[in-house]
Design a protein around this motif. Structure first.
Motif, PDB file in Angstrom:
ATOM      1  N   VAL A  13      35.175  13.913 -14.770  1.00  0.00           N
ATOM      2  CA  VAL A  13      34.120  14.920 -14.845  1.00  0.00           C
ATOM      3  C   VAL A  13      34.716  16.324 -14.807  1.00  0.00           C
ATOM      4  N   ARG A  14      35.630  16.564 -13.870  1.00  0.00           N
ATOM      5  CA  ARG A  14      36.268  17.882 -13.791  1.00  0.00           C
ATOM      6  C   ARG A  14      37.544  17.779 -12.960  1.00  0.00           C
ATOM      7  N   ARG A  15      38.523  18.607 -13.335  1.00  0.00           N
ATOM      8  CA  ARG A  15      39.732  18.797 -12.540  1.00  0.00           C
ATOM      9  C   ARG A  15      39.688  20.181 -11.903  1.00  0.00           C
ATOM     10  N   ILE A  16      40.025  20.244 -10.635  1.00  0.00           N
ATOM     11  CA  ILE A  16      39.906  21.491  -9.881  1.00  0.00           C
ATOM     12  C   ILE A  16      41.246  21.805  -9.219  1.00  0.00           C
ATOM     13  N   PRO A  17      41.769  23.017  -9.388  1.00  0.00           N
ATOM     14  CA  PRO A  17      42.983  23.404  -8.666  1.00  0.00           C
ATOM     15  C   PRO A  17      42.685  23.591  -7.179  1.00  0.00           C
ATOM     16  N   VAL A  18      43.566  23.060  -6.337  1.00  0.00           N
ATOM     17  CA  VAL A  18      43.343  23.118  -4.890  1.00  0.00           C
ATOM     18  C   VAL A  18      44.639  23.481  -4.184  1.00  0.00           C
TER      19      VAL A  18
END
Length: 384
Positions: free
Chosen positions: A250-255
């Motif tokens: 669904v989505r990749r998020i930088p963390v």
């Protein structure tokens, strides 16, 4: 109550008259049926089934009713000689027993008796998750935490029944909760299938916890539903969080995860989203960290009892996607946190990987049972 506790020989009976034999005495076939009820007396110990036996004839029915009008279910044995209640007598109750019998000669009679149980000297209570009517993620266990110690774990576990809409395989496991209390969780062999309906019936009323634990004086039940198959994959080495739904990204998020090399490292393994807590105060002193901080944090999603969250961390913006510089949590931008918070639900698994971590999430630190193999988890059942 004392007036009710007359010997069985003095109990009232009703039915057809006994036919005398040629010498004016009742025939052998029509001699009275002897009925015995246990327990008997006043303030007897609770926690045992009610037993009714008959000699010299047969039981045709038995009714056991407490002082609130609740009946103890049971079944007459095939030979008509005994009846045993399905449930145990509970503490602090009065019971009336009516046993219908038939002699060998066919005469119907009714015998009545009564007894009372001693009140509970100590009561054990249960805090359970998830709540009734909830829709939860595919990793959500059924979790019961007890106020007092549970020594009679096998007896308690026997009273716990899980019903699912698709015969999901699973097992109970006894663990120590992060609070130090006894706890028992039921987890499936693998993640739940979406749309599974689950019901817990904990028929604990009348069960003794054992030494120092006290009695259970009520039953517990909850019914919930499994939602979509959502899995959150957190790669602390690449500093990316990926939300997958039904097998699709669904989505990749930088963390940014926990700072390497010390107490501020993150946990690895599978953590389960316990609760969405919104905006909360986070104080490092409450989890024993140096360099104290005290902040109001938005979009807070609890992953462990020890204080690991996923949340908005705008003060760490320069590290998202390139470095782990948090105090153990998984931080992201305000915008990404707001979106992500709206997508996930309690029970969603966070599968966390990374080389420099504090170790694997323990079973009692939140819902860490998924970090044990299936065979290891089964061995934690008291009935194995």
């Amino acid at each position: 109550m004392a007036a009710l506790l007359t010997p069985l020989a003095a109990c009232s009976s009703s039915g057809s008259a006994t036919a005398p034999d040629s010498e004016g005495k009742p025939s052998a076939d029509d001699r009275p049926v002897t009925v015995t009820v246990t327990p008997e007396g006043a303030r007897v110990p609770a926690g045992e089934p009610v037993k009714v036996t008959a000699s010299g004839g047969r039981l045709t029915s038995v009714t056991v009713t407490d002082d609130e009008g609740h009946k103890l279910a049971g079944k007459v044995a095939a030979d008509g000689r005994s009846w045993v209640s399905d449930r145990k007598a509970v503490p602090g109750a009065s019971y009336a027993v009516t046993a219908a019998t038939r002699t060998e000669g066919g005469t119907a009679k009714s015998t009545r008796a009564a007894f009372s149980t001693a009140p509970a000297g100590k009561v054990n209570k249960v805090d359970w998750r998830p709540g009734a009517g909830a829709t939860v993620g595919v990793a959500q266990p059924i979790s019961l935490v007890f106020d007092n110690p549970v020594r009679n774990k096998a007896e308690v576990e026997k009273q716990l029944r899980i019903t699912t809409s698709n015969d999901t395989e699973g097992s109970w496991g006894w663990i120590r909760d992060w609070s130090g209390r006894d706890r028992v969780d039921w987890r499936p062999k693998a993640y739940w299938k979406p749309r599974t309906k689950v019901t817990l019936n904990a028929d604990l009323n009348g069960t003794d916890s054992g030494a120092d634990g006290g009695w259970f004086v009520r039953d517990y039940t909850t019914t919930f539903t499994i939602g979509a198959r959502q899995i959150v994959k957190v790669d602390l080495d690449s500093h990316r969080l990926t939300l997958e739904r039904d097998g699709e990204t669904v989505r990749r998020i930088p963390v940014s995860g926990g700072t390497p090399g010390g107490d501020k490292r993150s946990w690895r393994g599978t953590a389960v989203l316990m609760a969405k807590e919104g905006t909360i105060n986070m104080n490092s002193e409450t989890v024993g960290l140096r360099d104290a901080y005290d902040k109001m944090v938005d979009y807070s999603m609890r992953l462990t009892w020890s204080g690991m969250y996923a949340h908005a961390a705008p003060w760490n913006a320069r590290y998202f996607g390139n470095s782990n510089q948090s105090s153990g949590c998984i931080g992201m931008s305000d915008a990404n946190a707001a979106w992500f918070y709206g997508q996930v639900r309690p029970g969603d698994p966070f599968e966390i990987t990374g080389k420099d971590t504090k170790g694997v999430v323990a079973p009692g630190n939140g819902f860490g049972a998924w970090n044990l193999s299936w065979s290891e988890w089964q061995q934690k059942s008291a009935l194995r």
